[in-house]
Design a protein around this motif. Sequence first.
Motif, short mmCIF file in Angstrom:
data_model
loop_
_atom_site.label_atom_id
_atom_site.label_comp_id
_atom_site.label_asym_id
_atom_site.label_seq_id
_atom_site.Cartn_x
_atom_site.Cartn_y
_atom_site.Cartn_z
N LYS A 46 8.80 -2.66 -13.27
CA LYS A 46 8.19 -3.90 -12.76
C LYS A 46 6.69 -3.70 -12.53
O LYS A 46 5.88 -4.59 -12.81
CB LYS A 46 8.90 -4.33 -11.48
N GLU A 47 6.33 -2.54 -12.04
CA GLU A 47 4.91 -2.28 -11.80
C GLU A 47 4.14 -2.26 -13.12
O GLU A 47 3.02 -2.78 -13.21
CB GLU A 47 4.74 -0.95 -11.06
N THR A 76 9.20 7.34 -4.93
CA THR A 76 9.03 7.47 -6.38
C THR A 76 7.88 6.57 -6.84
O THR A 76 7.46 5.67 -6.12
CB THR A 76 10.31 7.08 -7.11
N ARG A 111 13.61 0.86 -12.28
CA ARG A 111 13.27 -0.58 -12.46
C ARG A 111 12.03 -0.93 -11.66
O ARG A 111 11.27 -1.82 -12.03
CB ARG A 111 14.45 -1.46 -12.04
N LYS A 112 11.85 -0.25 -10.54
CA LYS A 112 10.66 -0.52 -9.71
C LYS A 112 9.39 -0.17 -10.50
O LYS A 112 8.43 -0.93 -10.50
CB LYS A 112 10.74 0.33 -8.44
N ALA A 151 3.61 -5.67 -14.14
CA ALA A 151 2.55 -6.28 -13.32
C ALA A 151 1.18 -5.84 -13.79
O ALA A 151 0.21 -6.60 -13.73
CB ALA A 151 2.76 -5.92 -11.85
N ILE A 182 1.97 -9.34 -9.87
CA ILE A 182 3.17 -8.71 -9.33
C ILE A 182 4.33 -9.70 -9.34
O ILE A 182 5.44 -9.39 -9.77
CB ILE A 182 2.92 -8.23 -7.87
N MET A 183 4.04 -10.91 -8.88
CA MET A 183 5.13 -11.87 -8.75
C MET A 183 5.58 -12.42 -10.10
O MET A 183 6.72 -12.84 -10.24
CB MET A 183 4.72 -13.02 -7.81
N PHE A 232 -5.40 -2.20 -10.11
CA PHE A 232 -4.38 -2.67 -9.17
C PHE A 232 -3.91 -4.01 -9.69
O PHE A 232 -4.74 -4.89 -9.94
CB PHE A 232 -4.97 -2.90 -7.77
N PRO A 233 -2.61 -4.21 -9.84
CA PRO A 233 -2.17 -5.54 -10.24
C PRO A 233 -2.53 -6.55 -9.15
O PRO A 233 -2.55 -6.21 -7.97
CB PRO A 233 -0.64 -5.41 -10.33
N THR A 234 -2.84 -7.77 -9.56
CA THR A 234 -3.09 -8.81 -8.56
C THR A 234 -1.74 -9.30 -8.05
O THR A 234 -0.69 -9.04 -8.64
CB THR A 234 -3.84 -10.00 -9.16
N LEU A 235 -1.81 -10.03 -6.95
CA LEU A 235 -0.57 -10.56 -6.37
C LEU A 235 0.18 -11.44 -7.37
O LEU A 235 1.40 -11.34 -7.51
CB LEU A 235 -0.91 -11.36 -5.11
N ILE A 236 -0.56 -12.28 -8.07
CA ILE A 236 0.09 -13.18 -9.04
C ILE A 236 0.77 -12.35 -10.14
O ILE A 236 1.88 -12.67 -10.58
CB ILE A 236 -0.96 -14.12 -9.68
#
Lengths: 262, 392
Positions: free
Chosen positions: A72-73, A33, A68-69, A76, A193-194, A187-191
């Motif tokens: 969250k994206e 998904t 929810r996934k 992010a 995302i977290m 693209f979200p950065t790693l920071i």
Amino acid sequence: MVEIIVCFKHVVDESELKVDRANNKINFEGAKTKISDDDKNAIEEAVRLKEKNGGTVIGLCLGKADARKSVKEALAMGCDKARLLSDPAFQDGDAIRTAYVLSQAIKRIGKYDIIITATGTTDVYSGIVGPALAEFLEIPQATFVSKVALAGDKVTLDRLMEEGVETVECDLPLLIAVAREINQPRFPTLIQIMSAGKKEVVEWKASDLGIEASTVGKNGSLVQVTSTQVPKSARKKILFEGSASESSERLADALLKEGVVN
Amino acid sequence: MLNYEETEDQKLLRETIGALAIQFGDEYWRNKDTSGEFPREYFEALARDGWFNLNVPQELGGTGLGMVETAIVINEVAKKAGMAASDILMAICVFAIQTIKSFAKGPLRDRLLQELAQGKHIMSFCLTEPGAGVNTLDIATTATKDGDGFIINGAKIWITLAHEATIMNVVARTTPKHEARKRTDGLTIFLVETNNLRQGKIRKKRIDDLSMRSLGSNEVFFDNVYVPSENIIGEHDKGWDILPALLNAERISTASMSVGLGQLVLEKACDYAKSRQVFSRPIGSNQAIQFPLAKAKTDLEGAWAVTQRASWEFDNGLDCAVAANVAAYMGARAAFFASDRAIQTYGGLGFAKNSDIERHWRDSRLFRTGPVPEEMALNFLAQRMLGLPRSY
């Protein structure tokens, strides 16, 4: 400062779908998904408007718990907070019922200047939810939007027409249904995302929105999907006989005629 | 409680890094492999999107994630873009950041971690030598005391990315073997900043080799290279004591890469087996094609399960040496088997460069031989798991 609500849908990744040729059905089993591709353009535009003008972006998603996934994206990507409308009663509703549920959630959120949706979603692409949502909220709407410029209480929009671009001006608040040409989603950065996990996500059910369960979802819909089938496609087989030069000429003619080459 | 389900955050990490990785497609990596040129555009994209922050401590601006997430990210990149793409993450996040954050000290530690997170460095791990092979205690590179630092002299071989490296972790002998109090004493690990040498010279000679040609391997020669004492990683003469932590992280990383690469070639092979028609039916309907591909899948599933366990043990401060070696061993063999069967499934096309299968096949061979030969992993496992006499 601009208060934005962006609507997005959690959909099955169409590239993961498998076709059951024997039964002419789509096999959804095990498919991944994602956020609908064009909805990412909507989120991106919302975040860009906020970055340029200040304000907040609230992400609004109607989906099952696994959405929810996607929530969250979206966080992010830059949404500040999110509302997930998750209730079995909402499931399998038609576009109008979906727009109605979204409108009730937006009324509960209260304050907004701009609502952004995609023109359509990659799973059904009805193109109805955005316009219907504007009608429920009784606000102006602009569809197929490829450019947004905000100045004070006015917004100037480019709309993609079949041939050409129409520029319109509108007062706030309004609903904008964006075309995928409007931007390239980040693209979200790693920071990012977290840190998305630390942002506010509130789940609302039908009762939280004052909605009678029987009026939404599959039961409340005027359109009922009775089956989903895959169009049959047969390969065309043509055999050219004769010498190599003759058959290659005929092959070239056939390819030109079919529009495979031009 | 046993839980193999990835969390929402982990799934999102996987999806986001996967989406970035597929921006650099087969043609990009094929060209880099042919030219031997460093994939700088890809490296810069990783840095731009903050992926080198993965395991940098939060107090230094990183996300402070552990080996479980590092393994997931490395695995997903290998699955989407192949071995070389994921090896870069190992070089930065594992060889450099994991080592420096665990064992470097003082301002040097914090500065380098922040610079690494910004993509300002490429790291090489300089351990293997022509005369020592896998017997690390026999290395001949020396570091002799000189004022407030050390002078390094010696030669290393098979050093990935040394030609691009701005920092190197160099293992050198600081006390001669016969003078060491313990058999394993006398080795020290130094952090060498190659662009900032006060004295001496580092020469590098590229090796024209088989695998991961875009990253490249090198012979490296240290001629009177001065390193300040504060650049010691861990303790003087006690380098051996920290090598296991470093090498376990490396094993988990190579296992993650191997499994990812295996998944990539297996998917390609299955797609081809479904579409390629011979005798009027897909070749994938033949058990001679199906069974090896199914075996490859089971091997990869097993290797990944052990990799997850090893990375979980690593993050929880447990002894992960056994699981890390099992994972690396199983992963390397599974990846090579999958790649080999992919060539067999593709037939002649598998040998063509533009199928990319031959590149993956070459890359998949690497971890059966280096950084540790599978025989050495078995030696270790025979001793640790089976109680058999030490053979090395």
